[in-house]
Design a protein around this motif. Structure first.
Motif, mmCIF file in Angstrom:
data_model
loop_
_atom_site.group_PDB
_atom_site.id
_atom_site.type_symbol
_atom_site.label_atom_id
_atom_site.label_comp_id
_atom_site.label_asym_id
_atom_site.label_seq_id
_atom_site.Cartn_x
_atom_site.Cartn_y
_atom_site.Cartn_z
ATOM 1 N N ALA A 2 4.566 -45.475 -4.656
ATOM 2 C CA ALA A 2 4.695 -45.595 -6.108
ATOM 3 C C ALA A 2 6.133 -45.326 -6.523
ATOM 4 O O ALA A 2 6.939 -44.816 -5.758
ATOM 5 N N ALA A 3 6.444 -45.676 -7.760
ATOM 6 C CA ALA A 3 7.756 -45.360 -8.313
ATOM 7 C C ALA A 3 7.925 -43.847 -8.370
ATOM 8 O O ALA A 3 6.946 -43.111 -8.423
ATOM 9 N N LEU A 4 9.147 -43.375 -8.355
ATOM 10 C CA LEU A 4 9.392 -41.933 -8.393
ATOM 11 C C LEU A 4 8.814 -41.305 -9.652
ATOM 12 O O LEU A 4 8.931 -41.845 -10.747
ATOM 13 N N ILE A 27 7.326 -33.730 -16.514
ATOM 14 C CA ILE A 27 6.799 -33.648 -15.147
ATOM 15 C C ILE A 27 7.390 -34.780 -14.313
ATOM 16 O O ILE A 27 7.880 -34.565 -13.204
ATOM 17 N N SER A 28 7.366 -35.989 -14.847
ATOM 18 C CA SER A 28 7.882 -37.155 -14.124
ATOM 19 C C SER A 28 9.365 -37.014 -13.816
ATOM 20 O O SER A 28 9.819 -37.346 -12.719
ATOM 21 N N ARG A 29 10.136 -36.509 -14.775
ATOM 22 C CA ARG A 29 11.579 -36.320 -14.539
ATOM 23 C C ARG A 29 11.838 -35.296 -13.441
ATOM 24 O O ARG A 29 12.703 -35.489 -12.598
ATOM 25 N N ALA A 38 5.079 -39.529 -6.061
ATOM 26 C CA ALA A 38 3.890 -39.453 -6.903
ATOM 27 C C ALA A 38 3.074 -38.214 -6.577
ATOM 28 O O ALA A 38 3.073 -37.729 -5.457
ATOM 29 N N VAL A 39 2.356 -37.748 -7.609
ATOM 30 C CA VAL A 39 1.477 -36.593 -7.470
ATOM 31 C C VAL A 39 0.132 -36.938 -8.103
ATOM 32 O O VAL A 39 0.090 -37.492 -9.193
ATOM 33 N N MET A 73 5.222 -26.709 -12.855
ATOM 34 C CA MET A 73 5.592 -28.094 -12.521
ATOM 35 C C MET A 73 6.800 -28.184 -11.611
ATOM 36 O O MET A 73 7.533 -29.154 -11.619
ATOM 37 N N ASP A 74 7.047 -27.171 -10.803
ATOM 38 C CA ASP A 74 8.191 -27.149 -9.901
ATOM 39 C C ASP A 74 7.866 -27.953 -8.646
ATOM 40 O O ASP A 74 6.958 -27.583 -7.894
#
Length: 146
Positions: A2-4, A27-29, A38-39, A73-74
């Motif tokens: 997936a995309a970062l 979170i995405s950043r 991806a998570v 979110m680390d």
């Protein structure tokens, strides 16, 4: 892959889903900055949903909800919350880069035999199965056998 910085939720409570929606950009950043593709955040107990299976097939991190709240979110805390013991194959698929588990296999799906959502709530549709197989690296033909 997936995309970062992609974030998915499966089988999580309303509080967690709302938290993710409210903080999705940050979170995405954070994930993208740490080059985490991806998570998938899963609730407890872990259910084998299509989202979870797709996440494993593509090599995404699969973590429990505690990562959001305790880990702030680390991305560096992801290993501590990985559900490797609850989701067989997720660590292996992630370390292999995802999309390789079924590489080289050719699968034909006869959609007449597929249950779908209306007949059985646990059944997977032909389209979902094809998407999952493709994500795991298989070549897929969907049609009706003669």
């Amino acid at each position: 892959m997936a995309a970062l910085g992609m974030v998915e939720c499966t089988n999580v409570d309303a509080r967690t889903r709302l938290f993710v929606e409210h903080h999705r950009v940050s979170i995405s950043r954070a994930l993208a900055a740490a080059t985490v593709p991806a998570v998938c955040i899963s609730g407890n107990p872990v259910r084998r949903t299509v989202k979870l299976l797709l996440s494993v097939a593509t090599g995404s991190w699969v973590v429990n909800e505690d990562w959001l709240h305790a880990g702030a979110m680390d991305p560096r805390a992801l290993p501590e919350y990985e559900l490797a013991s609850s989701v067989p194959g997720c660590r292996v698929a992630r370390l292999a880069g995802g999309g390789k588990a079924l590489a080289g296999l050719h699968v034909a799906i006869d959609e007449r035999g597929m249950g779908g959502r209306g007949q059985d709530a646990s059944a997977i549709t032909a389209a979902e199965l094809a998407r999952l197989l493709l994500a795991a690296g298989a070549a897929v033909d969907v049609g009706r056998a003669s």
